[in-house]
Design an enzyme around this catalytic site. Structure first.
Site, short mmCIF file in Angstrom:
data_model
loop_
_atom_site.label_atom_id
_atom_site.label_comp_id
_atom_site.label_asym_id
_atom_site.label_seq_id
_atom_site.Cartn_x
_atom_site.Cartn_y
_atom_site.Cartn_z
N TYR A 118 14.81 -11.12 -10.00
CA TYR A 118 14.47 -10.76 -11.39
C TYR A 118 15.64 -11.01 -12.34
CZ TYR A 118 10.65 -8.07 -9.29
OH TYR A 118 9.56 -7.67 -8.59
N TYR A 152 0.45 -3.15 -10.53
CA TYR A 152 1.46 -3.97 -9.85
C TYR A 152 1.44 -3.63 -8.37
CZ TYR A 152 5.84 -5.81 -8.12
OH TYR A 152 6.76 -6.49 -7.37
N ASP A 160 -2.27 2.42 -3.42
CA ASP A 160 -0.92 1.88 -3.26
C ASP A 160 0.09 2.96 -3.68
OD1 ASP A 160 1.52 0.64 -3.43
OD2 ASP A 160 0.83 -1.08 -4.62
N LYS A 194 8.98 1.66 0.12
CA LYS A 194 10.05 2.24 -0.71
C LYS A 194 10.63 3.54 -0.15
CE LYS A 194 9.40 -0.20 -4.99
NZ LYS A 194 8.23 -0.67 -5.71
C1 PLP Z 1 7.54 -2.04 -5.49
C2 PLP Z 1 6.09 -1.97 -5.33
C3 PLP Z 1 5.41 -2.82 -4.44
C4 PLP Z 1 6.12 -3.94 -3.69
O1 PLP Z 1 7.06 -3.47 -2.80
P1 PLP Z 1 8.24 -4.46 -2.31
O2 PLP Z 1 8.90 -3.69 -1.22
O3 PLP Z 1 9.12 -4.66 -3.50
O4 PLP Z 1 7.59 -5.70 -1.85
C5 PLP Z 1 4.06 -2.66 -4.27
N1 PLP Z 1 3.39 -1.71 -4.95
C6 PLP Z 1 3.98 -0.88 -5.81
C7 PLP Z 1 3.18 0.15 -6.49
C8 PLP Z 1 5.35 -1.00 -6.05
O5 PLP Z 1 5.95 -0.21 -6.94
#
Ligand code: PLP
Length: 449
Positions: A16, A146, A252, A282
């Site tokens: 980025y 996202y 997600d 994460k």
């Molecule tokens: C960061 C994120 C992803 C992608 O995760 P990466 O480990 O960066 O590939 C997917 N969904 C959400 C909601 C996110 O915030």
């Protein structure tokens, strides 16, 4: 320039990042970290106000998590996960299932957030094939959602700066308006809101559910879409619509999971939801190692169980699937949650955060203040009455980021959104200091325009 930074710029391409810009504004060389603080090579420190990209949970350099990783390292660092297994993965699966909402009973491991989403999409798609339904091939997502940077996850993410260019590569699907209250898609005032923005989803499902595998969304907060906190009623109704129309609900929780919103999982805010898939990453390892997990139901799992030649096997896997070190870190993190009653403590800090953030509304630049748990966002506008967006050419967000760094803050902007994504270990006194410094930085920029 420091020789390390010279070498960095010589060899490394950062994510980025406009690398042409990097010569003038090189990255900050971080040497160590502890708790909520990052320490750079020149002896300065910074509050890690965005949890090192939304993943740190209990603070840096946490003794219990370090110890768990070190202990695991003495036994087994990695082993292939097809035909082999190990105790950390088994223990972690059991633990995740006990914490997860609804009737999620099976765990598929991977190694980052995008893969945890790709896996949910592929499992959902193949599930319908496996039970003989070949009409369902599409997904619904929110137009500002996202879900990652891989081609599949970009396909179910909003069309924006990140993925517009790649449009010709993406698979098609259906987008519905985001429940973005500050800029209500139905043009309503908040006082008269009856969550009408669910109607486009209802209409789409009424007309097209036979073609739809599932709906994917981030529960309660859209992260990269601008830290958009939306009404729990929208989530609850979307969930029941998915059920009614026989469409998978894919949640997600890559960003919102593991206590960030004040509950273990953000979907708990909307009552007892029963998602078909839950995507985690994460914060799962408390921010110590890359890892991902996709949870699903017995119903989905059973549709894949058959003879070898049945074509029902899920042929998907990643080399570092269920890495034992990452599993050990995740287990240790969940133990910290229990032993230290982390969620109880966080919920004592959240009302303070909420109240103090409201004070930012008085600033001339701040159009909207949004908050859930330890996530907070300020939407900067040109004109508070008309809500006119700031001219991106002024790069005010970036100026705030630069000034923030001078005041020990990481106010990494997303367009015109300045946000906080705090680790759960943040103390009230630290929070007080962070918000005081942030207020000054934004106030000073407001005077200049
Ligand atoms: C960061 C994120 C992803 C992608 O995760 P990466 O480990 O960066 O590939 C997917 N969904 C959400 C909601 C996110 O915030």
């Amino acid at each position: 320039m420091n020789t390390w930074l010279k070498k960095d710029l010589k060899y490394i391409w950062h994510p980025y990042t406009q690398m042409a810009h990097c010569r003038k504004f090189p990255p900050i060389l971080i040497e160590k970290a502890k708790g909520i603080k990052l320490f750079d090579a020149e002896g300065r420190w910074y509050y890690d106000t965005i949890s090192s990209w939304w993943c740190n949970v209990h603070g840096h350099n946490h003794p219990a998590i370090k110890k768990a990783i070190k202990n695991q390292l003495d036994c087994l660092e990695h082993v292939l996960f097809s035909g082999f297994t190990h105790r950390p993965a088994i223990q972690l699966s059991e633990k995740l299932i006990s914490l997860a909402p609804g009737r999620l009973t099976k765990v598929f491991f991977s190694d980052n957030g995008s893969t945890s989403v790709e896996i949910a999409l592929k499992l959902s798609f193949q599930y319908w094939r496996n039970i003989g339904n070949t009409a369902k091939t599409r997904f619904i997502s929110l137009d500002r959602g996202y879900h990652g940077d891989t081609v599949g996850t970009m396909s179910v993410s909003g069309v924006d700066l990140f993925n517009k260019l790649f449009q010709p590569l993406l698979f098609s699907g259906y987008k519905v308006p985001t429940p973005y209250c500050y800029r209500c898609p139905m043009g309503k005032e908040r006082a008269s809101c009856v969550v009408d923005c669910i109607k486009p989803l209802e209409k789409l499902l009424t007309e097209k559910s036979k073609k739809i595998c599932g709906m994917i969304l981030e529960p309660m907060v859209l992260g990269a879409g601008g830290m958009i906190v939306y009404p729990k009623e929208y989530l609850a109704r979307a969930a029941s619509l998915c059920k009614k129309f026989n469409v998978h609900l894919i949640l997600d929780e890559v960003a919102t999971g593991f206590g960030r919103t004040g509950k273990m999982f953000a979907c708990e805010h909307a009552g007892n939801l029963t998602p078909d898939f839950l995507c985690l990453s994460k914060g799962i390892t408390a921010g110590y190692l890359p890892f991902g997990a996709t949870l699903t139901t017995d119903e989905v799992y059973r549709a894949f169980c058959d003879e070898h030649d049945s074509q029902k096997t899920f042929y998907h896997g990643h080399t570092y699937t269920a890495n034992p070190l990452a599993c050990a870190a995740a287990l240790a993190s969940l133990e910290v949650f229990e032993k230290n009653r982390v969620l109880d403590k966080v919920n004592q800090v959240i009302p303070f955060f909420h109240n103090r953030l409201q004070g930012f509304r008085e600033l001339p630049l701040v159009g909207d203040v949004r908050q859930l748990g330890l996530i907070g966002a300020l939407e900067l506008v040109e004109n508070k009455k008309t809500k006119k967006a700031l001219d991106s050419g002024k790069r005010l967000g970036y100026k705030i980021y630069e000034q923030g760094l001078k005041k020990r803050l990481v106010l990494r902007p997303m367009g015109n959104i300045i946000y906080f994504f705090l680790p759960l270990c943040v103390k009230k006194s630290e929070l007080h200091d962070i918000l005081k410094r942030s207020y000054r930085v934004i106030e000073a920029q407001g005077i200049k325009i």
